[in-house]
Design an enzyme around this catalytic site. Structure first.
Site, PDB file in Angstrom:
ATOM      1  N   LYS A  63       0.824  -1.210   0.000  1.00 18.57           N
ATOM      2  CA  LYS A  63       0.000   0.000   0.000  1.00 18.57           C
ATOM      3  C   LYS A  63       0.862   1.265   0.000  1.00 18.57           C
ATOM      4  O   LYS A  63       0.593   2.190  -0.753  1.00 18.57           O
ATOM      5  CB  LYS A  63      -0.916   0.033   1.241  1.00 18.57           C
ATOM      6  CG  LYS A  63      -1.889  -1.138   1.313  1.00 18.57           C
ATOM      7  CD  LYS A  63      -2.847  -1.014   2.505  1.00 18.57           C
ATOM      8  CE  LYS A  63      -2.153  -1.044   3.858  1.00 18.57           C
ATOM      9  NZ  LYS A  63      -1.548  -2.360   4.191  1.00 18.57           N
ATOM     10  N   ARG A 102      -9.261   1.002   9.166  1.00 23.45           N
ATOM     11  CA  ARG A 102      -8.831  -0.360   9.468  1.00 23.45           C
ATOM     12  C   ARG A 102      -9.885  -1.105  10.276  1.00 23.45           C
ATOM     13  O   ARG A 102      -9.702  -2.267  10.584  1.00 23.45           O
ATOM     14  CB  ARG A 102      -7.561  -0.297  10.306  1.00 23.45           C
ATOM     15  CG  ARG A 102      -6.305  -0.835   9.611  1.00 23.45           C
ATOM     16  CD  ARG A 102      -5.169  -0.613  10.588  1.00 23.45           C
ATOM     17  NE  ARG A 102      -3.948  -1.277  10.260  1.00 23.45           N
ATOM     18  CZ  ARG A 102      -2.958  -0.758   9.562  1.00 23.45           C
ATOM     19  NH1 ARG A 102      -3.089   0.422   9.020  1.00 23.45           N
ATOM     20  NH2 ARG A 102      -1.840  -1.435   9.393  1.00 23.45           N
ATOM     21  N   ARG A 116      11.972  -5.599   4.402  1.00 21.16           N
ATOM     22  CA  ARG A 116      11.835  -4.237   3.880  1.00 21.16           C
ATOM     23  C   ARG A 116      12.494  -3.177   4.744  1.00 21.16           C
ATOM     24  O   ARG A 116      12.680  -3.341   5.939  1.00 21.16           O
ATOM     25  CB  ARG A 116      10.360  -3.910   3.641  1.00 21.16           C
ATOM     26  CG  ARG A 116       9.563  -3.670   4.889  1.00 21.16           C
ATOM     27  CD  ARG A 116       8.112  -3.394   4.531  1.00 21.16           C
ATOM     28  NE  ARG A 116       7.340  -3.139   5.725  1.00 21.16           N
ATOM     29  CZ  ARG A 116       6.042  -2.869   5.729  1.00 21.16           C
ATOM     30  NH1 ARG A 116       5.365  -2.840   4.599  1.00 21.16           N
ATOM     31  NH2 ARG A 116       5.420  -2.630   6.860  1.00 21.16           N
ATOM     32  N   ARG A 161      11.598  -0.656  10.372  1.00 23.38           N
ATOM     33  CA  ARG A 161      10.609  -0.419  11.413  1.00 23.38           C
ATOM     34  C   ARG A 161      10.727  -1.429  12.543  1.00 23.38           C
ATOM     35  O   ARG A 161      10.997  -2.595  12.312  1.00 23.38           O
ATOM     36  CB  ARG A 161       9.212  -0.516  10.805  1.00 23.38           C
ATOM     37  CG  ARG A 161       8.730   0.793  10.241  1.00 23.38           C
ATOM     38  CD  ARG A 161       7.511   0.637   9.398  1.00 23.38           C
ATOM     39  NE  ARG A 161       6.476  -0.195  10.008  1.00 23.38           N
ATOM     40  CZ  ARG A 161       5.300  -0.422   9.442  1.00 23.38           C
ATOM     41  NH1 ARG A 161       5.035   0.117   8.259  1.00 23.38           N
ATOM     42  NH2 ARG A 161       4.418  -1.187  10.022  1.00 23.38           N
ATOM     43  N   ARG A 216      -0.018  -8.806  13.255  1.00 20.80           N
ATOM     44  CA  ARG A 216      -0.550  -7.791  12.334  1.00 20.80           C
ATOM     45  C   ARG A 216      -1.457  -8.429  11.295  1.00 20.80           C
ATOM     46  O   ARG A 216      -2.497  -7.873  10.938  1.00 20.80           O
ATOM     47  CB  ARG A 216       0.595  -7.020  11.687  1.00 20.80           C
ATOM     48  CG  ARG A 216       1.215  -6.014  12.674  1.00 20.80           C
ATOM     49  CD  ARG A 216       2.622  -5.623  12.308  1.00 20.80           C
ATOM     50  NE  ARG A 216       2.706  -4.915  11.053  1.00 20.80           N
ATOM     51  CZ  ARG A 216       3.834  -4.752  10.365  1.00 20.80           C
ATOM     52  NH1 ARG A 216       4.968  -5.256  10.833  1.00 20.80           N
ATOM     53  NH2 ARG A 216       3.829  -4.102   9.247  1.00 20.80           N
TER      54      ARG A 216
HETATM   55  P1  ADP Z   1       1.302  -2.069   7.950  1.00 24.90           P
HETATM   56  O1  ADP Z   1       0.137  -1.840   7.037  1.00 24.90           O
HETATM   57  O2  ADP Z   1       2.513  -2.508   7.222  1.00 24.90           O
HETATM   58  O3  ADP Z   1       0.984  -2.942   9.133  1.00 24.90           O
HETATM   59  P2  ADP Z   1       1.198   0.677   8.980  1.00 24.90           P
HETATM   60  O4  ADP Z   1       2.363   1.571   8.892  1.00 24.90           O
HETATM   61  O5  ADP Z   1      -0.011   1.045   8.198  1.00 24.90           O
HETATM   62  O6  ADP Z   1       1.761  -0.724   8.594  1.00 24.90           O
HETATM   63  O7  ADP Z   1       0.727   0.529  10.515  1.00 24.90           O
HETATM   64  C1  ADP Z   1       1.617   0.175  11.533  1.00 24.90           C
HETATM   65  C2  ADP Z   1       0.867   0.040  12.846  1.00 24.90           C
HETATM   66  O8  ADP Z   1       0.237   1.282  13.196  1.00 24.90           O
HETATM   67  C3  ADP Z   1      -0.282  -0.969  12.853  1.00 24.90           C
HETATM   68  O9  ADP Z   1       0.160  -2.287  13.110  1.00 24.90           O
HETATM   69  C4  ADP Z   1      -1.166  -0.409  13.964  1.00 24.90           C
HETATM   70  O10 ADP Z   1      -0.676  -0.731  15.243  1.00 24.90           O
HETATM   71  C5  ADP Z   1      -1.036   1.090  13.790  1.00 24.90           C
HETATM   72  N1  ADP Z   1      -2.072   1.648  12.891  1.00 24.90           N
HETATM   73  C6  ADP Z   1      -1.861   2.232  11.687  1.00 24.90           C
HETATM   74  N2  ADP Z   1      -3.022   2.653  11.145  1.00 24.90           N
HETATM   75  C7  ADP Z   1      -3.995   2.307  12.033  1.00 24.90           C
HETATM   76  C8  ADP Z   1      -5.415   2.434  12.055  1.00 24.90           C
HETATM   77  N3  ADP Z   1      -6.080   3.003  11.029  1.00 24.90           N
HETATM   78  N4  ADP Z   1      -6.085   1.950  13.141  1.00 24.90           N
HETATM   79  C9  ADP Z   1      -5.444   1.384  14.168  1.00 24.90           C
HETATM   80  N5  ADP Z   1      -4.111   1.224  14.213  1.00 24.90           N
HETATM   81  C10 ADP Z   1      -3.379   1.673  13.156  1.00 24.90           C
END
Ligand code: ADP
Ligand code: ZN
Length: 228
Positions: free
Chosen positions: A23, A98, A137, A171, A182
């Protein structure tokens, strides 16, 4: 005037898909190509953690465990960001919504400003492949360009193709243990949004197992149509 004409409103695109689906990579491509603004709640939360804000303090341990941060925190962060001027160009939401609660909050927010979702695009991938994608990554610390040990190396080892930066970062949650949590959170709480947007007639699906450039082409075609 036809009241149903909303074509002048700035585009709103949503990228759906499990962690590792690409994404962020594709959102950056769309940002460059269509002049949109990428809004990554993950990036915003990592910035909040780094800055030590109240939201960041509450989010840190949750993120490290691979669980979802509370809807309240995330919705507040997103609402504030959406109100900034640059978002008038149109946005690509990457990592938000999400949960169903977040999706409903987004509908309300957009409704208030007369905007609508042009498309919610689901990046379709195999779970099994996500673990290796995520564990390999890393990103450029200066410009945020994404790289991968096996799938996307910079031309010169350790040097960013885009900006020449030499500080690469990984990360804290990109490790094999956290990836499992996740993916679970994705299936339990986020995957239902595919049906949510399907029911609204906004859903588009794209096979995201191929090469980055191929997926980018397919996505561009979808976005061109959805924003016409
Ligand atoms: P990825 O999609 O690779 O898991 P992100 O950078 O989008 O990584 O998100 C990393 C973390 O941030 C998630 O595992 C979660 O803990 C938190 N997070 C991100 N966006 C949201 C969201 N919309 N709602 C709840 N938690 C979120
Ligand atoms: Zn860079």
């Amino acid at each position: 005037m036809d009241g149903a004409n909303t074509s002048t409103a700035a585009p709103v695109l949503i990228l759906l898909g499990p962690p590792g689906a690409g994404k962020g990579t594709q959102a950056r491509m769309l940002e460059d190509k269509f002049g949109l603004v990428q809004l990554s709640t993950g990036d915003m939360l990592r910035a909040a953690v780094a800055a030590g804000t109240d939201a960041g303090k509450a989010a840190k341990a949750v993120m490290e465990a691979g669980d979802l941060v509370s809807d309240e925190i995330v919705i507040n962060i997103l609402r504030d960001r959406l109100a900034e001027d640059d978002c008038a160009k149109g946005v690509i939401l990457d990592g938000f919504p999400r949960t169903t609660v977040q999706a409903q909050a987004l509908d309300t927010l957009l409704g208030e400003s007369g905007q609508k979702i042009n498309a919610a695009i689901s990046l379709e991938v195999d779970d099994a492949a996500m673990v290796s994608r995520i564990s390999g990554r890393y990103t450029c610390g200066s410009c945020g360009e994404g790289y991968h040990d096996s799938f996307k190396q910079p031309a010169k080892d350790g040097v960013c193709d885009k900006c020449g930066g030499t500080e690469m970062k990984r990360r804290a949650d990109d490790n094999a243990e956290t990836v499992g949590s996740r993916l679970e959170a994705y299936h339990a709480q986020t995957a239902p949004l595919i049906a949510y947007y399907g029911g609204k007639g906004a859903l588009q699906k794209i096979d995201a197992m191929g090469a980055i450039e191929e997926i980018a082409e397919g996505l561009s075609a979808i976005v061109t149509k959805a924003t016409a």
